[in-house]
Write an enzyme that holds these catalytic residues in place. Sequence first.
Site, PDB file in Angstrom:
ATOM      1  N   ASN A 193      78.578 -32.788  36.918  1.00  0.00           N
ATOM      2  CA  ASN A 193      77.359 -32.740  38.022  1.00  0.00           C
ATOM      3  C   ASN A 193      76.247 -32.223  37.726  1.00  0.00           C
ATOM      4  O   ASN A 193      76.117 -31.109  37.046  1.00  0.00           O
ATOM      5  CB  ASN A 193      77.910 -31.882  39.279  1.00  0.00           C
ATOM      6  CG  ASN A 193      79.044 -32.560  39.871  1.00  0.00           C
ATOM      7  OD1 ASN A 193      79.579 -33.828  39.858  1.00  0.00           O
ATOM      8  ND2 ASN A 193      80.091 -31.769  40.412  1.00  0.00           N
ATOM      9  N   HIS A 204      73.810 -23.593  34.552  1.00  0.00           N
ATOM     10  CA  HIS A 204      74.240 -23.493  33.183  1.00  0.00           C
ATOM     11  C   HIS A 204      74.968 -24.948  32.662  1.00  0.00           C
ATOM     12  O   HIS A 204      75.388 -25.624  33.611  1.00  0.00           O
ATOM     13  CB  HIS A 204      75.285 -22.519  32.974  1.00  0.00           C
ATOM     14  CG  HIS A 204      75.558 -22.149  31.768  1.00  0.00           C
ATOM     15  ND1 HIS A 204      75.349 -20.918  31.255  1.00  0.00           N
ATOM     16  CD2 HIS A 204      76.317 -22.774  30.543  1.00  0.00           C
ATOM     17  CE1 HIS A 204      76.214 -20.911  29.893  1.00  0.00           C
ATOM     18  NE2 HIS A 204      76.705 -22.097  29.641  1.00  0.00           N
ATOM     19  N   HIS A 206      77.201 -27.552  31.985  1.00  0.00           N
ATOM     20  CA  HIS A 206      78.769 -27.268  31.818  1.00  0.00           C
ATOM     21  C   HIS A 206      79.173 -28.775  32.807  1.00  0.00           C
ATOM     22  O   HIS A 206      78.376 -29.405  33.279  1.00  0.00           O
ATOM     23  CB  HIS A 206      79.098 -26.308  32.961  1.00  0.00           C
ATOM     24  CG  HIS A 206      78.962 -26.108  34.210  1.00  0.00           C
ATOM     25  ND1 HIS A 206      77.686 -26.048  34.788  1.00  0.00           N
ATOM     26  CD2 HIS A 206      80.014 -26.368  35.149  1.00  0.00           C
ATOM     27  CE1 HIS A 206      77.895 -26.223  36.121  1.00  0.00           C
ATOM     28  NE2 HIS A 206      78.967 -26.336  36.660  1.00  0.00           N
ATOM     29  N   GLN A 208      83.247 -30.234  34.392  1.00  0.00           N
ATOM     30  CA  GLN A 208      84.613 -29.775  34.856  1.00  0.00           C
ATOM     31  C   GLN A 208      85.790 -30.937  34.467  1.00  0.00           C
ATOM     32  O   GLN A 208      85.375 -32.245  34.055  1.00  0.00           O
ATOM     33  CB  GLN A 208      84.454 -29.721  36.462  1.00  0.00           C
ATOM     34  CG  GLN A 208      83.546 -28.603  36.720  1.00  0.00           C
ATOM     35  CD  GLN A 208      83.711 -28.452  38.310  1.00  0.00           C
ATOM     36  OE1 GLN A 208      84.592 -27.884  38.802  1.00  0.00           O
ATOM     37  NE2 GLN A 208      82.555 -28.916  38.931  1.00  0.00           N
TER      38      GLN A 208
END
Length: 381
Positions: A193, A204, A206, A208
Amino acid sequence: MSGASGASAPEFIGGGVTRRVSRLGDGRELFYYDDPGSTLPSERAFDARLLDPRPETARMRRDVLTGDWISVADARQNRAHLPPPEFDPLAPQTSRNPSEVPAMYDVAVFENRSPAFGPALPLAEAGAQASTGLGRSAVAGGRCEVVCFSPEFAGSFGTLSPARARTVIEAWADRTAQLSALPGIEQVFVFENRGVEIGVTLPHPHGQIYGYPYVTPRTERLLASLDREGDDLLDRVLDFERQSPRLLLEGDHWSAFVPYAARWPIEVHLMPHRRVADLAALSDDQKAELAPLYLRLLRGVDALYDTPTPYIAAWHQAPVHRDRDRVGLRLELTSPRRGADRLKHLAGSEAAMGAWIADIAPERIAEQLREALATVPERLA
């Protein structure tokens, strides 16, 4: 774990990337994925935090009208929300910041502290998932992991170097294989996202990974389409789009295109020319080309406007235990951005009835994306 280190000895997983395994203060697993030729020290710090016990595994409830399962995970209300850089929970720990990763890293993956599924693995509850009737529930067993692409405070996959992008891809493939081997996991979903407009609460860089205790509704709909249209449907879609005016990028192993019936103002699909079930099944050649091609695609999307574009990058993978020869890996990147300062909001027809209305013709946005991609160098730094 070995010696005084907070992580195990390195294991090679592909592409010159090494994996080290560790544990966080509450027992959650942590994995370090080091770039080829990484300059990081071999020793990794222990997580010395005294953490509260992990939350109880949520339960999921069956919507009898659709057959969908809804995980009710109250513990997720306590997630961090847009913290300042000095308290970034995904940065390496410092004396002032008791973050989730105890040591400096290239790429880090760890179990989510507030998971939608897990920490318990799925259980067979007297056939609860298959049974009918009102008031059905089951343990929302599974696995949710956070993938930190970089120790930097801000960025996204598209801001990585090609070398780091390859490390992340190797981590995705490794985690897909590892989660698929866990008892009760039926499907593994890798996603990123990007942007507060999407609901991101941490800047940050990243993504998932979810390990679901069931095959997701979107994949079940695809399987119904394969039953109707034929098991070679995804191959025919790829051939159709590679001959269309919606084609954006084409390599030796991958093609990116705006789909014929795109729902979102910006929607791009990326598919391998040779169908594979999931990221773990990619060849070295496919992974090597994917890193720079995917980066170029993301940077092209960002070149559409003067500010970064919010998106969801969703890697659709085959179920773990069935239909793996029918469902192929593909990326679907979608954004609600329909202009420099406009977003598409799902209102009555889309949100309530699932009846979509496209704001921009797919051919038009494909032309705009090709123009944007022309400004991105083919050889990326």
